[in-house]
Design a protein around this motif. Structure first.
Motif, PDB file in Angstrom:
ATOM      1  N   GLU A 169     -27.402  10.706 -22.565  1.00 34.17           N
ATOM      2  CA  GLU A 169     -28.223  11.418 -23.608  1.00 34.17           C
ATOM      3  C   GLU A 169     -29.381  12.094 -23.193  1.00 34.17           C
ATOM      4  OE1 GLU A 169     -31.475  11.647 -26.233  1.00 34.17           O
ATOM      5  OE2 GLU A 169     -31.590  10.253 -24.626  1.00 34.17           O
ATOM      6  N   TYR A 222     -25.790   4.680 -29.694  1.00 36.02           N
ATOM      7  CA  TYR A 222     -26.666   5.827 -29.954  1.00 36.02           C
ATOM      8  C   TYR A 222     -25.897   6.141 -31.289  1.00 36.02           C
ATOM      9  CZ  TYR A 222     -28.406   6.321 -25.257  1.00 36.02           C
ATOM     10  OH  TYR A 222     -29.076   6.428 -23.964  1.00 36.02           O
ATOM     11  N   SER A 253     -31.414  14.698 -29.816  1.00 34.53           N
ATOM     12  CA  SER A 253     -30.650  13.973 -28.890  1.00 34.53           C
ATOM     13  C   SER A 253     -29.400  14.993 -28.526  1.00 34.53           C
ATOM     14  CB  SER A 253     -30.023  12.730 -29.189  1.00 34.53           C
ATOM     15  OG  SER A 253     -30.966  11.667 -28.961  1.00 34.53           O
TER      16      SER A 253
END
Length: 152
Positions: free
Chosen positions: A110, A138, A144
């Motif tokens: 990420e 996540y 992101s």
């Protein structure tokens, strides 16, 4: 350049990791910062490396084992004075070799989705990483950007 396992107790490493965390916090809102602090990097699931030129720290990186076949790239950072010298690429290749040796099939990561993280995304893409969806814990987040690379 010599890449060595460990080093979290070294003051230069600690300073670089603090700078990494501050930078992440300055470019993303609080709920979107996924950089690890020093204590989190000490977790048994994480292997950490530092790149040195003699006594000079050049950069660092880590690999978190998520499953026996999936690793997550963490804490990739090059010291400012060593930017554009191939430190990040060498670290990435070192971590990938370790992941392969451990039997991992994928490495995911990420990173930020906006301009301050463009160079990182370009590096990862040049090494064969492709965009993917969120993984592990996540969630979708406009700050992101997720990437993965198949190792097998």
């Amino acid at each position: 350049m010599q890449i060595m396992a460990g080093g979290l107790e070294h003051p230069q490493v600690q300073a670089l990791l603090e700078a990494h965390l501050r930078s992440s916090q300055s470019h993303s809102p609080p709920g979107s910062v996924h950089a690890l602090n020093l204590d989190a990097l000490r977790h048994p699931s994480i292997r950490f490396w530092a790149a040195w030129n003699g006594e000079d720290l050049m950069g660092c990186g880590a690999l978190k084992t998520l499953t026996p076949t999936l690793g997550e790239l963490k804490s990739m950072r090059t010291a400012d004075v060593h930017l554009r010298k191939g430190v990040a690429r060498a670290m990435l290749q070192h971590i990938e070799a370790h992941a392969r040796a451990c039997g991992m099939h994928h490495i995911s990561l990420e990173t930020g989705s906006h301009a301050p993280f463009a160079a990182a995304r370009e590096l990862y893409a040049s090494e064969g990483f492709v965009e993917c969806g969120p993984f592990a814990d996540y969630a979708l987040d406009p700050y992101s950007f997720f990437m993965t690379k198949q190792l097998t």
